[in-house]
Design an enzyme around this catalytic site. Structure first.
Site, PDB file in Angstrom:
ATOM      1  N   ASN A 110       1.525  38.902 -27.646  1.00  0.00           N
ATOM      2  CA  ASN A 110       1.777  37.586 -28.021  1.00  0.00           C
ATOM      3  C   ASN A 110       1.000  37.410 -29.529  1.00  0.00           C
ATOM      4  O   ASN A 110      -0.020  38.158 -29.802  1.00  0.00           O
ATOM      5  CB  ASN A 110       1.192  36.435 -27.003  1.00  0.00           C
ATOM      6  CG  ASN A 110      -0.404  36.440 -27.337  1.00  0.00           C
ATOM      7  OD1 ASN A 110      -0.763  35.468 -28.081  1.00  0.00           O
ATOM      8  ND2 ASN A 110      -1.273  36.834 -26.665  1.00  0.00           N
ATOM      9  N   PHE A 112       0.399  33.906 -30.634  1.00  0.00           N
ATOM     10  CA  PHE A 112       0.381  32.199 -30.706  1.00  0.00           C
ATOM     11  C   PHE A 112      -0.275  31.794 -31.627  1.00  0.00           C
ATOM     12  O   PHE A 112       0.001  30.765 -32.406  1.00  0.00           O
ATOM     13  CB  PHE A 112       0.144  31.687 -28.999  1.00  0.00           C
ATOM     14  CG  PHE A 112       0.893  32.012 -28.097  1.00  0.00           C
ATOM     15  CD1 PHE A 112       2.156  31.201 -28.235  1.00  0.00           C
ATOM     16  CD2 PHE A 112       0.985  32.584 -26.991  1.00  0.00           C
ATOM     17  CE1 PHE A 112       3.284  31.285 -27.324  1.00  0.00           C
ATOM     18  CE2 PHE A 112       1.669  32.638 -25.875  1.00  0.00           C
ATOM     19  CZ  PHE A 112       3.067  32.264 -26.235  1.00  0.00           C
ATOM     20  N   GLY A 113      -1.551  32.098 -31.923  1.00  0.00           N
ATOM     21  CA  GLY A 113      -2.416  31.344 -32.845  1.00  0.00           C
ATOM     22  C   GLY A 113      -2.876  30.276 -32.415  1.00  0.00           C
ATOM     23  O   GLY A 113      -3.096  29.317 -33.227  1.00  0.00           O
ATOM     24  N   PHE A 114      -3.373  30.103 -31.392  1.00  0.00           N
ATOM     25  CA  PHE A 114      -4.260  28.762 -30.562  1.00  0.00           C
ATOM     26  C   PHE A 114      -3.300  27.793 -30.851  1.00  0.00           C
ATOM     27  O   PHE A 114      -3.674  26.417 -31.216  1.00  0.00           O
ATOM     28  CB  PHE A 114      -5.568  28.630 -31.328  1.00  0.00           C
ATOM     29  CG  PHE A 114      -6.436  29.508 -30.840  1.00  0.00           C
ATOM     30  CD1 PHE A 114      -6.417  30.207 -29.873  1.00  0.00           C
ATOM     31  CD2 PHE A 114      -7.918  29.644 -31.489  1.00  0.00           C
ATOM     32  CE1 PHE A 114      -7.616  31.145 -29.256  1.00  0.00           C
ATOM     33  CE2 PHE A 114      -8.830  30.430 -31.077  1.00  0.00           C
ATOM     34  CZ  PHE A 114      -8.718  31.156 -30.016  1.00  0.00           C
ATOM     35  N   SER A 172      -9.770  36.353 -29.663  1.00  0.00           N
ATOM     36  CA  SER A 172      -8.229  36.355 -30.229  1.00  0.00           C
ATOM     37  C   SER A 172      -7.801  36.953 -31.545  1.00  0.00           C
ATOM     38  O   SER A 172      -8.520  36.797 -32.551  1.00  0.00           O
ATOM     39  CB  SER A 172      -7.529  34.939 -30.345  1.00  0.00           C
ATOM     40  OG  SER A 172      -6.397  34.912 -30.578  1.00  0.00           O
ATOM     41  N   ASN A 174      -5.147  36.659 -33.198  1.00  0.00           N
ATOM     42  CA  ASN A 174      -4.185  35.843 -33.510  1.00  0.00           C
ATOM     43  C   ASN A 174      -4.380  34.728 -34.657  1.00  0.00           C
ATOM     44  O   ASN A 174      -3.667  34.045 -35.373  1.00  0.00           O
ATOM     45  CB  ASN A 174      -3.189  35.462 -32.434  1.00  0.00           C
ATOM     46  CG  ASN A 174      -2.731  36.488 -31.968  1.00  0.00           C
ATOM     47  OD1 ASN A 174      -2.073  37.533 -32.331  1.00  0.00           O
ATOM     48  ND2 ASN A 174      -2.537  36.219 -30.479  1.00  0.00           N
ATOM     49  N   THR A 175      -5.844  34.449 -34.787  1.00  0.00           N
ATOM     50  CA  THR A 175      -6.289  33.787 -35.842  1.00  0.00           C
ATOM     51  C   THR A 175      -7.243  34.329 -36.632  1.00  0.00           C
ATOM     52  O   THR A 175      -7.959  35.120 -36.389  1.00  0.00           O
ATOM     53  CB  THR A 175      -7.113  32.570 -35.166  1.00  0.00           C
ATOM     54  OG1 THR A 175      -6.640  31.643 -34.196  1.00  0.00           O
ATOM     55  CG2 THR A 175      -7.901  31.705 -36.371  1.00  0.00           C
ATOM     56  N   LYS A 210     -15.784  35.376 -24.153  1.00  0.00           N
ATOM     57  CA  LYS A 210     -14.559  36.277 -23.795  1.00  0.00           C
ATOM     58  C   LYS A 210     -14.869  37.075 -25.181  1.00  0.00           C
ATOM     59  O   LYS A 210     -14.708  36.572 -26.373  1.00  0.00           O
ATOM     60  CB  LYS A 210     -13.158  35.353 -23.885  1.00  0.00           C
ATOM     61  CG  LYS A 210     -12.083  36.374 -23.343  1.00  0.00           C
ATOM     62  CD  LYS A 210     -11.043  35.787 -22.866  1.00  0.00           C
ATOM     63  CE  LYS A 210      -9.795  36.419 -22.374  1.00  0.00           C
ATOM     64  NZ  LYS A 210      -8.788  35.626 -21.856  1.00  0.00           N
ATOM     65  N   THR A 238     -11.539  41.675 -20.705  1.00  0.00           N
ATOM     66  CA  THR A 238     -11.501  41.540 -22.334  1.00  0.00           C
ATOM     67  C   THR A 238     -10.265  40.669 -22.554  1.00  0.00           C
ATOM     68  O   THR A 238      -9.327  40.432 -21.501  1.00  0.00           O
ATOM     69  CB  THR A 238     -11.232  42.808 -23.008  1.00  0.00           C
ATOM     70  OG1 THR A 238     -10.130  43.313 -22.490  1.00  0.00           O
ATOM     71  CG2 THR A 238     -12.451  43.748 -22.485  1.00  0.00           C
ATOM     72  N   ASN A 239     -10.249  40.402 -23.734  1.00  0.00           N
ATOM     73  CA  ASN A 239      -9.114  39.710 -24.166  1.00  0.00           C
ATOM     74  C   ASN A 239      -8.004  40.840 -24.530  1.00  0.00           C
ATOM     75  O   ASN A 239      -8.179  41.810 -24.135  1.00  0.00           O
ATOM     76  CB  ASN A 239      -9.460  39.119 -25.490  1.00  0.00           C
ATOM     77  CG  ASN A 239      -8.522  37.769 -26.000  1.00  0.00           C
ATOM     78  OD1 ASN A 239      -7.326  37.623 -25.635  1.00  0.00           O
ATOM     79  ND2 ASN A 239      -9.224  36.553 -26.273  1.00  0.00           N
ATOM     80  N   THR A 240      -6.888  40.473 -25.329  1.00  0.00           N
ATOM     81  CA  THR A 240      -5.867  41.311 -25.786  1.00  0.00           C
ATOM     82  C   THR A 240      -6.304  42.462 -26.756  1.00  0.00           C
ATOM     83  O   THR A 240      -7.407  42.164 -27.349  1.00  0.00           O
ATOM     84  CB  THR A 240      -4.631  40.625 -26.306  1.00  0.00           C
ATOM     85  OG1 THR A 240      -4.906  39.681 -27.281  1.00  0.00           O
ATOM     86  CG2 THR A 240      -4.166  39.799 -25.126  1.00  0.00           C
ATOM     87  N   GLY A 260      -1.424  43.229 -20.297  1.00  0.00           N
ATOM     88  CA  GLY A 260      -0.630  43.697 -19.425  1.00  0.00           C
ATOM     89  C   GLY A 260      -1.059  45.150 -18.841  1.00  0.00           C
ATOM     90  O   GLY A 260      -2.197  45.520 -19.267  1.00  0.00           O
ATOM     91  N   TYR A 310      -2.955  37.186 -15.627  1.00  0.00           N
ATOM     92  CA  TYR A 310      -1.769  36.324 -16.194  1.00  0.00           C
ATOM     93  C   TYR A 310      -0.463  37.132 -16.451  1.00  0.00           C
ATOM     94  O   TYR A 310       0.433  37.001 -15.821  1.00  0.00           O
ATOM     95  CB  TYR A 310      -2.195  35.671 -17.646  1.00  0.00           C
ATOM     96  CG  TYR A 310      -1.379  35.108 -18.374  1.00  0.00           C
ATOM     97  CD1 TYR A 310       0.049  34.778 -18.054  1.00  0.00           C
ATOM     98  CD2 TYR A 310      -1.829  34.472 -19.789  1.00  0.00           C
ATOM     99  CE1 TYR A 310       0.935  34.086 -18.761  1.00  0.00           C
ATOM    100  CE2 TYR A 310      -0.876  33.922 -20.717  1.00  0.00           C
ATOM    101  CZ  TYR A 310       0.365  33.628 -20.118  1.00  0.00           C
ATOM    102  OH  TYR A 310       1.400  32.857 -20.655  1.00  0.00           O
TER     103      TYR A 310
END
Length: 352
Positions: A110, A112-114, A172, A174-175, A210, A238-240, A260, A310
Site C-alpha cells: 500500500n 495510501f499516504g495517511f 509509515s 508513504n509520507t 510503532k 513492526t509497520n510495513t 503480509g 490485518y
C-alpha cells in the site's frame, strides 16, 4: 473458513483492492458478516500496559482508518482494536491505485499516504464507540504540516478522551520524510509533546510507538533508550517494509509498504532484538505476517505481550481472528502454559 465466507472473498477479489476494502467495511456496518462475539479463556486473558484484554489478538491500524465499523469489529473475536491513522486535518492521501494484492506471496503493498477524514470526524465517532471493547487510535501527521511533531499531540488531545490507548506512527513509508522522526533526537522531542498532551487527559492513557522493520541494530538501540526515557507504555514492531526480497507477484515492484507473509521473519527478528534491548521493561506488540495461530504464538514466544494482524484477512477472511485465538489457546495448553503471559519471550534467543 466456511462456504459463505469463501464466496464473499471470491466476490470481493473481483474488485480492485481498495474498492473491495470499502465493500468489506460496508458489509460489517450493515450486519452482513457473521461475527463470533468475544473469544476468550483463562489462558488467553492478559494485560497490556494496564489494559485488560480478553485475548492478545488485536486488529492493526489501517483496516478501519476512520473508525466507521468499531461496533461490529468489537464482536469479531479481537481482544483489542486500533483505528486510524488519523491526522489533524482531512487529507485524500496519494493518487489511486495505491493498494495492491500480491496473491502469490500472500502479501499486500500500500501507498495510501495517511488518507483519512481528519480528527474532527473520527473524534465524533469515537465519542460513540462501544464501551465494552479496548480501542486505540493510530496518530498521524498531515503531509503538508509545518510542524508534524505537533500534529501527533493535537490528534491525541482531541481524540484522547475517547480512547483506551494511542499509537504514535512515525514508521509509515508513504509520507515523505516521516520515518526521519524515528531518529533519537527527533523522536524524543516528538514524544515529549505527545506525553504532555497525554498528561492533560483524565485519566491519562497508555502511549505506544510503532516502528519500521527496516531499522539497523544501532537505530533499534536508540529507540529502546528513547522509549524508556519518554515513558512509553509499549512498542509495536513492526509497520510495513520497503524490502522486496523474494517476491513473485506481478505487483512486486509497486512503490509503498509491503505487509503480509513475506514480512513475518523480518518483523519477528526486530521484535526479538527489541525484547533483548528492553529486557522486559516495555511491553511489545508483534505485527507482520501473522496468518495462523502458530505465527501468533511464535511472535509471543519471541517477546510479544500481544499481536496484531490485518493483511492475512485479505486472503483468509475475518474468521481468521477466532481461528487464531482458539488455536493459540490450544497451543498454550499443549505446552503447559497456564496463561499467555507465561509464554512471552520464552524463545527470544532463537530469533537473534
Amino acid at each position: 473458513m466456511n462456504l459463505f465466507e469463501r464466496a464473499g472473498l471470491s466476490f470481493l477479489h473481483r474488485f480492485d483492492p481498495e474498492t473491495a476494502h470499502g465493500l468489506s467495511l460496508q458489509a460489517l456496518r450493515l450486519g452482513a458478516v457473521p461475527l463470533p462475539g468475544l473469544v476468550t479463556s483463562p489462558r488467553l486473558r492478559t494485560e497490556l500496559a494496564g489494559l485488560h484484554l480478553p485475548n492478545p489478538i488485536g486488529l492493526a491500524a489501517g483496516f478501519d482508518k476512520n473508525a466507521t465499523a468499531l461496533s461490529p469489529l468489537s464482536r469479531a473475536g479481537f481482544g483489542f482494536l486500533e483505528a486510524g491513522a488519523v491526522t489533524p486535518r482531512p487529507q485524500p492521501g496519494n493518487p489511486r491505485p495505491r493498494l495492491f494484492r500480491l496473491t502469490e506471496d500472500r502479501a499486500v503493498i500500500n501507498r495510501f499516504g495517511f488518507n483519512n477524514e481528519g480528527m474532527e470526524a473520527v473524534g465524533h465517532r469515537l465519542a460513540n464507540r462501544p464501551r465494552d471493547a479496548v480501542i486505540g487510535l493510530n496518530l498521524g501527521a498531515n503531509k503538508d504540516s509545518a510542524d508534524r511533531a505537533d500534529d501527533f499531540a493535537r490528534v491525541l488531545a482531541h481524540c484522547g478522551p475517547h480512547l483506551d490507548f494511542a499509537t504514535v506512527n512515525v514508521s509509515s513509508p508513504n509520507t515523505e520524510k516521516l520515518r526521519d522522526l524515528q531518529g533519537a533526537e527527533a523522536l524524543a522531542s516528538l514524544l515529549s509533546g505527545v506525553m504532555a498532551a497525554r498528561d492533560t487527559l483524565q485519566p491519562p492513557i497508555p502511549i505506544f510507538l510503532k516502528i519500521a522493520p527496516d531499522l539497523t541494530d544501532a537505530e533499534l538501540s536508540e529507540i529502546a533508550d528513547v522509549a524508556r526515557q519518554s515513558g512509553l507504555s509499549a512498542i509495536i514492531a513492526t509497520n510495513t517494509t520497503l524490502s522486496r526480497d523474494g517476491l513473485k507477484s506481478p505487483a512486486r515492484d509497486q512503490a509503498g509498504g509491503l505487509s503480509g507473509r513475506p514480512l513475518f521473519e523480518k518483523s519477528t527478528r526486530v521484535l526479538a532484538k527489541l525484547a533483548q534491548l528492553t529486557n522486559g521493561d516495555i511491553p511489545l506488540i508483534g505485527v507482520g505476517g501473522i496468518s495462523s495461530a502458530e505465527d501468533a504464538y511464535a511472535k509471543i514466544r519471541a517477546g510479544a505481550t500481544a499481536v496484531q494482524l490485518y493483511s492475512a484477512m485479505v486472503y483468509d477472511g475475518l474468521s481468521l481472528v477466532q481461528d487464531i485465538a482458539r488455536g493459540l489457546d490450544r497451543l498454550l495448553e499443549q505446552d503447559g502454559f497456564t496463561n499467555v503471559a507465561d509464554a512471552t519471550g520464552t524463545q527470544t534467543e532463537d530469533w537473534l
